[in-house]
Design an enzyme around this catalytic site. Sequence first.
Site, PDB file in Angstrom:
ATOM      1  N   CYS A   1     -17.630 -85.132 -43.208  1.00 49.09           N
ATOM      2  CA  CYS A   1     -17.502 -83.883 -44.004  1.00 49.09           C
ATOM      3  C   CYS A   1     -18.696 -83.757 -44.703  1.00 49.09           C
ATOM      4  CB  CYS A   1     -16.546 -84.778 -45.048  1.00 49.09           C
ATOM      5  SG  CYS A   1     -16.325 -83.399 -46.531  1.00 49.09           S
TER       6      CYS A   1
ATOM      7  N   SER B   1     -19.466 -83.526 -47.560  1.00 50.60           N
ATOM      8  CA  SER B   1     -19.870 -84.398 -48.773  1.00 50.60           C
ATOM      9  C   SER B   1     -20.598 -85.527 -48.486  1.00 50.60           C
ATOM     10  CB  SER B   1     -18.638 -84.968 -49.438  1.00 50.60           C
ATOM     11  OG  SER B   1     -17.719 -83.609 -49.917  1.00 50.60           O
TER      12      SER B   1
ATOM     13  N   HIS C   1     -23.948 -84.229 -48.176  1.00 53.31           N
ATOM     14  CA  HIS C   1     -24.409 -83.958 -49.529  1.00 53.31           C
ATOM     15  C   HIS C   1     -25.394 -85.253 -50.212  1.00 53.31           C
ATOM     16  CE1 HIS C   1     -23.173 -79.996 -49.849  1.00 53.31           C
ATOM     17  NE2 HIS C   1     -21.937 -80.463 -50.339  1.00 53.31           N
TER      18      HIS C   1
ATOM     19  N   HIS D   1     -15.640 -90.909 -45.437  1.00 54.77           N
ATOM     20  CA  HIS D   1     -14.704 -90.963 -46.550  1.00 54.77           C
ATOM     21  C   HIS D   1     -13.243 -90.212 -45.890  1.00 54.77           C
ATOM     22  CE1 HIS D   1     -16.461 -87.202 -47.105  1.00 54.77           C
ATOM     23  NE2 HIS D   1     -15.353 -86.624 -47.773  1.00 54.77           N
TER      24      HIS D   1
ATOM     25  N   CYS E   1      -9.487 -86.346 -46.056  1.00 60.08           N
ATOM     26  CA  CYS E   1     -10.187 -85.381 -46.849  1.00 60.08           C
ATOM     27  C   CYS E   1     -10.130 -84.018 -46.520  1.00 60.08           C
ATOM     28  CB  CYS E   1     -11.758 -85.800 -46.999  1.00 60.08           C
ATOM     29  SG  CYS E   1     -12.589 -84.771 -48.121  1.00 60.08           S
TER      30      CYS E   1
HETATM   31  P1  CND Z   1     -19.191 -76.946 -43.920  1.00 53.27           P
HETATM   32  O1  CND Z   1     -20.680 -77.115 -43.960  1.00 53.27           O
HETATM   33  O2  CND Z   1     -18.633 -77.364 -42.656  1.00 53.27           O
HETATM   34  O3  CND Z   1     -18.764 -75.524 -44.399  1.00 53.27           O
HETATM   35  C1  CND Z   1     -19.489 -74.825 -45.276  1.00 53.27           C
HETATM   36  C2  CND Z   1     -19.261 -73.359 -44.878  1.00 53.27           C
HETATM   37  O4  CND Z   1     -20.150 -72.482 -45.816  1.00 53.27           O
HETATM   38  C3  CND Z   1     -20.242 -73.144 -43.691  1.00 53.27           C
HETATM   39  O5  CND Z   1     -19.374 -72.347 -42.442  1.00 53.27           O
HETATM   40  C4  CND Z   1     -21.600 -72.265 -44.069  1.00 53.27           C
HETATM   41  O6  CND Z   1     -21.801 -71.402 -42.963  1.00 53.27           O
HETATM   42  C5  CND Z   1     -20.916 -71.268 -45.182  1.00 53.27           C
HETATM   43  N1  CND Z   1     -21.954 -71.077 -46.182  1.00 53.27           N
HETATM   44  C6  CND Z   1     -23.038 -71.774 -46.248  1.00 53.27           C
HETATM   45  N2  CND Z   1     -24.016 -71.022 -47.296  1.00 53.27           N
HETATM   46  C7  CND Z   1     -23.215 -69.989 -47.506  1.00 53.27           C
HETATM   47  C8  CND Z   1     -23.325 -68.785 -48.272  1.00 53.27           C
HETATM   48  N3  CND Z   1     -24.419 -68.675 -49.174  1.00 53.27           N
HETATM   49  N4  CND Z   1     -22.507 -67.720 -48.367  1.00 53.27           N
HETATM   50  C9  CND Z   1     -21.315 -67.750 -47.716  1.00 53.27           C
HETATM   51  N5  CND Z   1     -21.082 -68.732 -46.815  1.00 53.27           N
HETATM   52  C10 CND Z   1     -21.904 -70.118 -46.691  1.00 53.27           C
HETATM   53  O7  CND Z   1     -18.491 -77.775 -45.173  1.00 53.27           O
HETATM   54  P2  CND Z   1     -16.966 -78.356 -45.530  1.00 53.27           P
HETATM   55  O8  CND Z   1     -16.173 -77.449 -45.000  1.00 53.27           O
HETATM   56  O9  CND Z   1     -17.074 -79.771 -44.857  1.00 53.27           O
HETATM   57  O10 CND Z   1     -17.358 -78.661 -47.079  1.00 53.27           O
HETATM   58  C11 CND Z   1     -17.348 -77.507 -47.829  1.00 53.27           C
HETATM   59  C12 CND Z   1     -17.688 -78.024 -49.193  1.00 53.27           C
HETATM   60  O11 CND Z   1     -16.611 -78.723 -49.695  1.00 53.27           O
HETATM   61  C13 CND Z   1     -18.721 -78.936 -49.559  1.00 53.27           C
HETATM   62  O12 CND Z   1     -19.524 -78.697 -50.513  1.00 53.27           O
HETATM   63  C14 CND Z   1     -18.139 -80.074 -49.437  1.00 53.27           C
HETATM   64  O13 CND Z   1     -19.020 -81.080 -50.183  1.00 53.27           O
HETATM   65  C15 CND Z   1     -17.051 -80.019 -50.458  1.00 53.27           C
HETATM   66  C16 CND Z   1     -15.829 -80.934 -50.288  1.00 53.27           C
HETATM   67  C17 CND Z   1     -15.296 -81.208 -51.470  1.00 53.27           C
HETATM   68  C18 CND Z   1     -13.948 -81.922 -51.774  1.00 53.27           C
HETATM   69  C19 CND Z   1     -13.224 -82.055 -52.915  1.00 53.27           C
HETATM   70  O14 CND Z   1     -12.417 -82.995 -52.981  1.00 53.27           O
HETATM   71  N6  CND Z   1     -13.478 -80.877 -53.895  1.00 53.27           N
HETATM   72  C20 CND Z   1     -13.912 -82.886 -50.741  1.00 53.27           C
HETATM   73  N7  CND Z   1     -14.763 -82.725 -49.601  1.00 53.27           N
HETATM   74  C21 CND Z   1     -15.581 -81.912 -49.485  1.00 53.27           C
HETATM   75 ZN    ZN Z   2     -14.683 -84.597 -47.947  1.00 50.87          ZN
END
Ligand code: CND
Ligand code: ZN
Length: 413
Positions: free
Chosen positions: A85, A87, A90, A106, A213
């Site tokens: 993921c 995260s 990050h 995770h 997740c």
């Molecule tokens: P992933 O990196 O696969 O997806 C992010 C997408 O955003 C990609 O397709 C990028 O091309 C796109 N992107 C990047 N920059 C921009 C921009 N400026 N404008 C438009 N699009 C853009 O990530 P993921 O899907 O695995 O995770 C997404 C987020 O969710 C990430 O920040 C992660 O840390 C978070 C997350 C949150 C939680 C929670 O419990 N809230 C749990 N896990 C992950």
């Molecule tokens: Zn996650």
Amino acid sequence: MWRIGHDSSKSDNISALCPQKARKSTRIHHICREDRNNMSTAGKVIKCKAAVLWELKKPFSIEEVEVAPPKASEVRIKMVATGICRSDDHVVNGSIFVPLPVILGHEGAGIVESIGEGVTTVKPGDKVIPLFTPQCGKCAVCKHPEANFCMKNDLFNPRGTVQDGTTRFTCRGKPIHHFITTSTFSEYTVVDEISVVKIDAAAPLEKVCLIGCGFSTGYGSAVKVAKVKPGSTCAVFGLGGVGLSTIIGCKAAGAARIIGVDINKDKFAKAKELGATECISPQDFKKPIHEVLKEMTGGGVDFSFEVIGRLDTMAEALSCCHEAYGTSVIVGVPPGSENLSVHPMLLLTGRTWKGAIFGGFKSKDSIPKLVADFLTNKFPLDPLITHVLPFEKVNEGFDLLRSGKSIRTVLKF
Ligand code: CND
Ligand code: ZN
Ligand code: ZN
């Protein structure tokens, strides 16, 4: 970053939650427990492979680690599969602070190898999913009918340990930290009983690991946090594994129009396959994307989701929802210690702004149901899995994520 508050209850001894712990262990009880445990490894230190992150911004190092047996109220799991993921990334790039060295991961699924004293909800041989947001069942959050961010979590002020404040991993003589009560990038991991749940024995672990997740976080953000309404219009910023799962949720909730927003157009085809009615890239427009979205929808969307983890897109997502009745949900994890400033008028006119960890789902209650729903084809997981690699290729899996080539890579042990 996850570290924004302080949870003073963390020092509580979790074993106090377990009624069986209070019972003195008799010889008979001991034999029963040993009987159910894996006789060849139970009670012993297991040497196995794990991906250790020693330093920020460095590749993972596949190391031989020692995994101590589970203590009271703990469970040792043989991992079968884990997703990667954003995260986790990050942490590698320093946006999320956790103590190092650490074993990340995770989004996993595995089989219980052995249990510590007093554990009653899982037994050796059970298929399980570790919970990065535990559900202790006793705290104010767990008792709240809607809330899910259990106070026993290790996301705020992470200690990088199990509940008793120590670690079960060592490598080259050094203790290695746990990650948000899961640490799935290891052939074996130890978690507290409040951080693991049994799932259906028929579940394919190399797929349902995503329910740990990415899938649940995105899907729950739509169906549980935003409570998307039939016939509504939604905008999803970020079309990675979590954002696509948000789209699956919007569609399941009956949204009539779902607009995907991403700068990587390679993500558009899959987004449409999963329910997006149209996709746009902010780079194709001169004006801010919230203005574009307001024009496209006659004043703003009903529901917007930021699923990237950037402050600028969080502000855009808020602004693109309707000023009088729109709801915007933060799902992406923002970078480090930065603040976002927005004009209060944006909220004063009637917008709702919210966010959630793990899609607002109470983890122990919801995961077995989500697995059952997957087994009865209520939603797909296969389209989210673009790559499957052996665990040793964890660094390759991260390269695929960083280069935008993968949605989810599942590592198999
Ligand atoms: P992933 O990196 O696969 O997806 C992010 C997408 O955003 C990609 O397709 C990028 O091309 C796109 N992107 C990047 N920059 C921009 C921009 N400026 N404008 C438009 N699009 C853009 O990530 P993921 O899907 O695995 O995770 C997404 C987020 O969710 C990430 O920040 C992660 O840390 C978070 C997350 C949150 C939680 C929670 O419990 N809230 C749990 N896990 C992950
Ligand atoms: Zn996650
Ligand atoms: Zn709790």
